[in-house]
Motif scaffolding. Structure first.
Motif, PDB file in Angstrom:
ATOM      1  N   GLY A  69     -32.075 -10.942 -50.469  1.00 48.19           N
ATOM      2  CA  GLY A  69     -32.094  -9.958 -49.392  1.00 48.19           C
ATOM      3  C   GLY A  69     -31.774 -10.544 -48.036  1.00 48.19           C
ATOM      4  N   LEU A  70     -31.508 -11.842 -47.970  1.00 49.64           N
ATOM      5  CA  LEU A  70     -31.165 -12.496 -46.707  1.00 49.64           C
ATOM      6  C   LEU A  70     -29.657 -12.531 -46.524  1.00 49.64           C
ATOM      7  N   GLY A  71     -29.226 -12.550 -45.283  1.00 53.38           N
ATOM      8  CA  GLY A  71     -27.818 -12.705 -44.981  1.00 53.38           C
ATOM      9  C   GLY A  71     -27.454 -14.172 -44.877  1.00 53.38           C
ATOM     10  N   ALA A  72     -26.178 -14.481 -45.058  1.00 57.57           N
ATOM     11  CA  ALA A  72     -25.727 -15.872 -44.974  1.00 57.57           C
ATOM     12  C   ALA A  72     -26.066 -16.488 -43.625  1.00 57.57           C
ATOM     13  N   ASN A  73     -26.047 -15.667 -42.566  1.00 56.97           N
ATOM     14  CA  ASN A  73     -26.326 -16.187 -41.225  1.00 56.97           C
ATOM     15  C   ASN A  73     -27.799 -16.526 -41.012  1.00 56.97           C
ATOM     16  N   GLU A  74     -28.649 -16.184 -41.986  1.00 59.61           N
ATOM     17  CA  GLU A  74     -30.070 -16.490 -41.861  1.00 59.61           C
ATOM     18  C   GLU A  74     -30.457 -17.813 -42.524  1.00 59.61           C
ATOM     19  N   ILE A  75     -29.534 -18.434 -43.224  1.00 66.42           N
ATOM     20  CA  ILE A  75     -29.804 -19.723 -43.857  1.00 66.42           C
ATOM     21  C   ILE A  75     -29.553 -20.833 -42.839  1.00 66.42           C
ATOM     22  N   ASP A  76     -30.587 -21.638 -42.577  1.00 68.35           N
ATOM     23  CA  ASP A  76     -30.414 -22.710 -41.598  1.00 68.35           C
ATOM     24  C   ASP A  76     -30.620 -24.113 -42.180  1.00 68.35           C
ATOM     25  N   LEU A  77     -30.762 -24.191 -43.505  1.00 65.30           N
ATOM     26  CA  LEU A  77     -30.871 -25.496 -44.161  1.00 65.30           C
ATOM     27  C   LEU A  77     -30.262 -25.387 -45.555  1.00 65.30           C
ATOM     28  N   VAL A  78     -29.355 -26.307 -45.873  1.00 64.09           N
ATOM     29  CA  VAL A  78     -28.744 -26.351 -47.197  1.00 64.09           C
ATOM     30  C   VAL A  78     -28.963 -27.741 -47.780  1.00 64.09           C
ATOM     31  N   LEU A  79     -29.605 -27.784 -48.924  1.00 62.02           N
ATOM     32  CA  LEU A  79     -29.851 -29.031 -49.638  1.00 62.02           C
ATOM     33  C   LEU A  79     -29.144 -28.960 -50.984  1.00 62.02           C
ATOM     34  N   VAL A  80     -28.343 -29.953 -51.293  1.00 59.82           N
ATOM     35  CA  VAL A  80     -27.663 -29.998 -52.591  1.00 59.82           C
ATOM     36  C   VAL A  80     -28.057 -31.291 -53.299  1.00 59.82           C
ATOM     37  N   ALA A  81     -28.673 -31.140 -54.451  1.00 59.00           N
ATOM     38  CA  ALA A  81     -29.017 -32.278 -55.289  1.00 59.00           C
ATOM     39  C   ALA A  81     -27.913 -32.498 -56.312  1.00 59.00           C
ATOM     40  N   THR A  82     -27.334 -33.688 -56.308  1.00 62.03           N
ATOM     41  CA  THR A  82     -26.288 -34.016 -57.279  1.00 62.03           C
ATOM     42  C   THR A  82     -26.128 -35.518 -57.360  1.00 62.03           C
ATOM     43  N   CYS A  83     -25.693 -35.986 -58.509  1.00 65.64           N
ATOM     44  CA  CYS A  83     -25.323 -37.402 -58.648  1.00 65.64           C
ATOM     45  C   CYS A  83     -23.898 -37.536 -59.167  1.00 65.64           C
ATOM     46  N   THR A  84     -23.164 -36.419 -59.186  1.00 70.43           N
ATOM     47  CA  THR A  84     -21.811 -36.439 -59.743  1.00 70.43           C
ATOM     48  C   THR A  84     -20.755 -35.981 -58.746  1.00 70.43           C
ATOM     49  N   GLY A  85     -21.101 -35.953 -57.464  1.00 73.42           N
ATOM     50  CA  GLY A  85     -20.096 -35.693 -56.450  1.00 73.42           C
ATOM     51  C   GLY A  85     -19.240 -36.943 -56.275  1.00 73.42           C
ATOM     52  N   ALA A  98     -19.511 -24.202 -46.303  1.00 81.01           N
ATOM     53  CA  ALA A  98     -18.210 -23.647 -45.913  1.00 81.01           C
ATOM     54  C   ALA A  98     -17.780 -22.550 -46.877  1.00 81.01           C
ATOM     55  N   ARG A  99     -17.994 -22.761 -48.173  1.00 82.31           N
ATOM     56  CA  ARG A  99     -17.636 -21.745 -49.170  1.00 82.31           C
ATOM     57  C   ARG A  99     -18.435 -20.463 -48.960  1.00 82.31           C
ATOM     58  N   LEU A 100     -19.688 -20.602 -48.528  1.00 86.73           N
ATOM     59  CA  LEU A 100     -20.558 -19.436 -48.361  1.00 86.73           C
ATOM     60  C   LEU A 100     -20.417 -18.783 -46.988  1.00 86.73           C
ATOM     61  N   GLY A 101     -19.681 -19.423 -46.094  1.00 83.26           N
ATOM     62  CA  GLY A 101     -19.496 -18.872 -44.759  1.00 83.26           C
ATOM     63  C   GLY A 101     -20.731 -18.968 -43.886  1.00 83.26           C
ATOM     64  N   LEU A 102     -21.545 -20.004 -44.096  1.00 80.00           N
ATOM     65  CA  LEU A 102     -22.734 -20.186 -43.266  1.00 80.00           C
ATOM     66  C   LEU A 102     -22.322 -20.667 -41.886  1.00 80.00           C
ATOM     67  N   SER A 103     -23.146 -20.364 -40.879  1.00 79.17           N
ATOM     68  CA  SER A 103     -22.728 -20.625 -39.501  1.00 79.17           C
ATOM     69  C   SER A 103     -23.038 -22.040 -39.026  1.00 79.17           C
ATOM     70  N   ALA A 104     -24.309 -22.434 -38.937  1.00 81.79           N
ATOM     71  CA  ALA A 104     -24.634 -23.753 -38.380  1.00 81.79           C
ATOM     72  C   ALA A 104     -25.860 -24.363 -39.048  1.00 81.79           C
ATOM     73  N   PRO A 105     -25.885 -24.419 -40.373  1.00 79.58           N
ATOM     74  CA  PRO A 105     -27.073 -24.951 -41.046  1.00 79.58           C
ATOM     75  C   PRO A 105     -27.158 -26.474 -40.968  1.00 79.58           C
ATOM     76  N   ALA A 106     -28.363 -27.001 -41.060  1.00 79.65           N
ATOM     77  CA  ALA A 106     -28.525 -28.427 -41.322  1.00 79.65           C
ATOM     78  C   ALA A 106     -28.111 -28.683 -42.764  1.00 79.65           C
ATOM     79  N   LEU A 107     -27.477 -29.829 -43.002  1.00 79.48           N
ATOM     80  CA  LEU A 107     -26.891 -30.125 -44.315  1.00 79.48           C
ATOM     81  C   LEU A 107     -27.413 -31.458 -44.826  1.00 79.48           C
ATOM     82  N   LEU A 108     -27.744 -31.491 -46.115  1.00 76.40           N
ATOM     83  CA  LEU A 108     -28.249 -32.730 -46.682  1.00 76.40           C
ATOM     84  C   LEU A 108     -27.977 -32.769 -48.177  1.00 76.40           C
ATOM     85  N   ASP A 109     -27.345 -33.845 -48.637  1.00 72.82           N
ATOM     86  CA  ASP A 109     -27.214 -34.105 -50.071  1.00 72.82           C
ATOM     87  C   ASP A 109     -28.352 -35.019 -50.501  1.00 72.82           C
ATOM     88  N   ILE A 110     -28.862 -34.787 -51.692  1.00 70.28           N
ATOM     89  CA  ILE A 110     -29.968 -35.583 -52.218  1.00 70.28           C
ATOM     90  C   ILE A 110     -29.566 -36.105 -53.593  1.00 70.28           C
TER      91      ILE A 110
END
Length: 324
Positions: A69-85, A98-110
């Protein structure tokens, strides 16, 4: 600080191609009975050559976001867990945002390999309660087929590709319990994804990056040491194992999952067995299996669920959450 956090919604994605045990018989010396008896896997999903980790991550995240029920513009943190990037930069979290069209989230790979999702969920929980974020997308996505030696029957029979995601927000009542996490660094090479080595032990940069493991070491560690660690995660979450509605372990091997659930004492819980149809999808396995259980209505909303990741680095992380 926010009093607590909760998982609002889940989503998952798997490639269309299903690879059976019979198909693997044409690649290596194996058969259906050998695979089922040792790891419990019947099928796995394998991504196409052009199907990337971030594409699968975004597919799962879109489903979770739509259900939240949230809009893409309401997400302010994106965490992606992967070991195969395979690329070092841009990060997977940047590509997904970028694919989701988010505006200015903090970004972190784990990268905590198989325990990546539960580590990322803990980071999201901590960030929101510390008021560093408001709404987080927690994603785990793996393309294990990219780092698999398809001539090695000990590993190629295990792997699958896919992604799972959760939307996490602040809550008046804590619905994500305290994480219990740690590792055994001295045994970290028991599971590895690394370049080949020359005779002198130095990295051979011309060799492919491949997944390898010391299967018996991992099996002994998981079946003897992890039950007590999983019980500690339950204690931290204030829930007795017998009161759990579901248990979602990393989907490594059915011969690990079933004894672990029994030794934990989760006698009344639905035990996720998605490894049977999806294979080992590393960090993606927990959100993938959890999302499927919720989609099928096998866990009541608000019921306690233990999420427990373990594997690469011999790292582990677990927390009791309330089902969305």
């Amino acid at each position: 600080m926010a009093p607590g956090t909760r998982i609002v919604s889940l989503g998952h994605y798997q490639p269309a191609r299903v690879v059976t045990n019979a198909e693997l018989e044409s690649l290596v010396e194996t058969n259906d009975e050998w695979i089922r008896s040792r790891v419990g896997i019947e099928t796995r999903r394998i991504a196409g050559p052009d199907e990337t980790v971030d594409e699968m991550a975004a597919q799962a995240a879109e489903k979770a976001l739509a259900a939240s029920g949230l809009g893409a513009n309401e997400i302010d943190l994106v965490l992606v867990a992967t070991c195969t990037g395979l690329d070092r930069s841009p990060s997977m979290s940047a590509r997904v945002a970028a694919r989701l069209g988010l505006s200015a989230p903090a970004l972190l790979d784990i990268n905590v390999a198989c325990a990546g999702f539960t580590h990322a969920l803990a980071v999201a929980d901590h960030s929101i309660r510390a008021q560093s974020a408001t709404n987080a997308l927690v994603i785990a996505a793996e393309k294990m087929s990219d780092v698999t030696d398809w001539t090695d029957r000990n590993t190629c029979v295990l792997v699958g590709d896919g992604a799972g995601a959760a939307v996490v927000t602040a809550s008046d009542k804590a619905q994500i319990g305290p994480v219990h996490w740690g590792s055994v660094p001295q045994m970290s090479t028991a599971v590895r994804i690394e370049v080949g080595r020359a005779a002198d032990g130095t990295p051979d940069r011309t060799a492919p990056i491949c997944f390898a493991q010391d299967g018996q070491t991992v099996y002994r560690w998981a079946t003897t040491q992890l039950p007590a660690i999983a019980r500690r995660a339950c204690e931290r979450g204030g829930v007795a194992p017998e009161d759990l509605a579901a248990v979602v372990f990393h989907q490594a091997n059915l011969r690990i999952i079933e004894p672990l659930a029994a030794r934990l004492g989760a006698v009344n819980a639905v035990v996720a067995r998605d490894v049977v149809e999806s294979g080992n999808t590393s960090a993606a396995s927990i959100p993938l299996a959890f999302s499927k259980l919720v989609e099928r209505g096998e866990i009541p909303s608000g019921a306690p669920v233990l999420l427990f990741g373990f594997g690469g680095n011999l790292s582990y992380a677990g927390q009791v959450v309330r089902c969305p």
